[in-house]
Design an enzyme around this catalytic site. Structure first.
Site, PDB file in Angstrom:
ATOM      1  N   CYS A   1       0.837  -1.073   0.026  1.00  0.00           N
ATOM      2  CA  CYS A   1       0.196   0.204   0.100  1.00  0.00           C
ATOM      3  C   CYS A   1       0.815   1.424  -0.223  1.00  0.00           C
ATOM      4  O   CYS A   1       2.425   1.106   0.648  1.00  0.00           O
ATOM      5  CB  CYS A   1      -1.034  -0.075   1.304  1.00  0.00           C
TER       6      CYS A   1
ATOM      7  N   HIS B   1       4.613 -13.515 -23.783  1.00  0.00           N
ATOM      8  CA  HIS B   1       5.525 -13.723 -24.099  1.00  0.00           C
ATOM      9  C   HIS B   1       5.869 -13.560 -25.210  1.00  0.00           C
ATOM     10  O   HIS B   1       4.891 -12.838 -26.130  1.00  0.00           O
ATOM     11  CB  HIS B   1       4.917 -15.484 -24.015  1.00  0.00           C
TER      12      HIS B   1
ATOM     13  N   TYR C   1      -3.348 -38.555 -12.969  1.00  0.00           N
ATOM     14  CA  TYR C   1      -2.327 -38.727 -14.423  1.00  0.00           C
ATOM     15  C   TYR C   1      -1.751 -37.471 -15.253  1.00  0.00           C
ATOM     16  O   TYR C   1      -0.624 -37.635 -16.287  1.00  0.00           O
ATOM     17  CB  TYR C   1      -3.618 -39.177 -15.136  1.00  0.00           C
TER      18      TYR C   1
ATOM     19  N   LYS D   1     -10.203 -26.781 -10.842  1.00  0.00           N
ATOM     20  CA  LYS D   1      -9.322 -28.132 -11.535  1.00  0.00           C
ATOM     21  C   LYS D   1      -7.829 -28.198 -10.983  1.00  0.00           C
ATOM     22  O   LYS D   1      -6.962 -27.381 -10.539  1.00  0.00           O
ATOM     23  CB  LYS D   1      -8.968 -27.803 -12.747  1.00  0.00           C
TER      24      LYS D   1
ATOM     25  N   HIS E   1      -0.804  -6.433  -8.622  1.00  0.00           N
ATOM     26  CA  HIS E   1      -0.078  -6.020  -8.503  1.00  0.00           C
ATOM     27  C   HIS E   1       0.344  -7.023  -9.471  1.00  0.00           C
ATOM     28  O   HIS E   1      -0.672  -8.434  -9.922  1.00  0.00           O
ATOM     29  CB  HIS E   1       0.562  -5.857  -7.573  1.00  0.00           C
TER      30      HIS E   1
END
Length: 368
Positions: free
Chosen positions: A71, A297, A335, A330, A182
């Site tokens: 802050c 990216h 697996y 999720k 942020h």
């Protein structure tokens, strides 16, 4: 022989060939950016759920907490006092994972025991002075200020470091320990795993097809329409054909752009607009401050600024964990950790759900 064939056709265990339906039948999809496959099991959405339920994020966040080290005016753990900032604010991370000075581990004694020097710098960037204002609740001009600061950091750190990773972890579910809006910026003297893979796959695609992979992909998705969430003249947001996370999205410019600092003024402005639209839809999906990890990216920097990087296309990934509701997420376990990624909801179904959501934030609707 003929009798055998006849008997086989009459066998009740032999069923007629079923027409493939991606929303009903399992299949695998190729992710060309990572050179891997994801299992799509849409029929699993019909199963009952009795797994873990996450507590929704706290909605009553104080606008200003003097004990919160992010802050304005607060004292951080190292004793430094933040200025009373009224816009974005950037400072060096008090607990950095990368530092500019570190000894070289030297040559490994065996190929199975390799180590290399890792040098860099880590920064924290506050989006807004108020702790209760996330990106979708900010104005377009405030988001534009965030984008301009990202560009400024790329220009500052890019000439020095080979990779500059801008990323945001939003929400406690994504490991974010501080609710103040942020992001982080980690710059390193080496190319990390994910961009190293993306560099190889995009380079290979360009060598084989003569066009940047994600430039061609954006054009194809613009034609198909089925996985588009939002778009404007300069930008496209889709749930990618190979998405792993339930409501994962990919943000792409429509023209060929290598890095954030290459964006035009118009593209930065329209980026602010489309980010607000996307993130508002995310929050509206389950009427909760939607958790995610996101990051940019682009073509590598540092010494790579002098290289031919035409195979690269700037893009941003959004990886949200929520699946069925604000409390059901999720997990990447079992697996998925040991074999391959798997998803239930198809990317087309996820895109349709997001696309049909309103672009006015549910909290702003409540105040009207």
């Amino acid at each position: 022989m003929e009798g055998s064939e006849c008997n086989s056709s009459m066998d009740p265990r032999v069923t007629a060939k079923t027409t493939f339906n991606p929303s009903e039948h399992q299949h695998i999809r190729y992710n060309p950016l990572r050179d891997e496959w994801v299992l799509v099991s849409a029929h699993r959405m019909k199963r009952p759920w009795s797994g873990q339920v996450e507590k929704p994020s706290e909605v009553n966040i104080a606008r200003h907490d003097p004990s919160n080290p992010l802050c304005p005016g607060a004292t951080r753990s190292n004793g430094e006092v933040n200025p009373v900032y009224d816009s974005t604010y950037v400072f060096d991370n008090d607990f950095p994972s990368l530092q500019p000075d570190a000894p070289d581990p030297g040559i490994g004694e065996h190929p199975l025991f390799q180590a290399k020097a890792a040098k860099g710098i880590c920064k924290v960037m506050c989006f807004h002075p108020h702790s209760d204002i996330t990106l979708p609740l900010m104005s377009i001009s405030e988001i534009r200020t965030v984008i301009d600061k990202w560009v400024e950091l790329m220009k500052e750190l890019g000439p020095v470091y080979q990779w500059v990773q801008i990323f945001e972890n939003k929400g406690a579910m994504m490991g974010c320990s501080n609710p103040h809006p942020h992001c982080q910026v980690w710059a390193s003297n080496y190319l990390p795993n994910e961009p190293r893979i993306a560099d190889r796959t995009q380079r290979d695609y360009y060598s084989s097809h003569g066009v940047p992979m994600l430039v061609e992909y954006a054009k194809l998705e613009s034609q198909k329409k089925e996985r588009i969430v939002v778009e404007n003249e300069e930008w496209l947001v889709i749930v990618p054909h190979w998405a792993t996370w339930p409501f994962q999205t990919l943000l792409l410019p429509k023209r060929h752009v290598l890095r954030l600092q290459d964006l035009s003024d118009e593209e930065r402005e329209s980026l602010a607009s489309i980010m607000k639209r996307l993130l508002t839809k995310y929050d509206n999906l389950f009427e909760v401050s939607f958790p995610y990890s996101m990051g940019w990216h682009g073509a590598p920097t540092g010494q790579s600024l002098l290289d031919d990087n035409r195979h690269w296309q700037l893009h941003a990934h959004y990886y949200p964990p929520l699946l069925r509701s604000a409390t059901i997420r999720k997990f990447m376990v079992g697996y998925e950790l040991l074999a391959q990624a798997q998803r239930d909801l198809t990317p087309e179904q996820a895109a349709e759900r997001l696309r049909n959501l309103p672009e006015v934030h549910y909290k702003q609707k409540q105040t009207e």
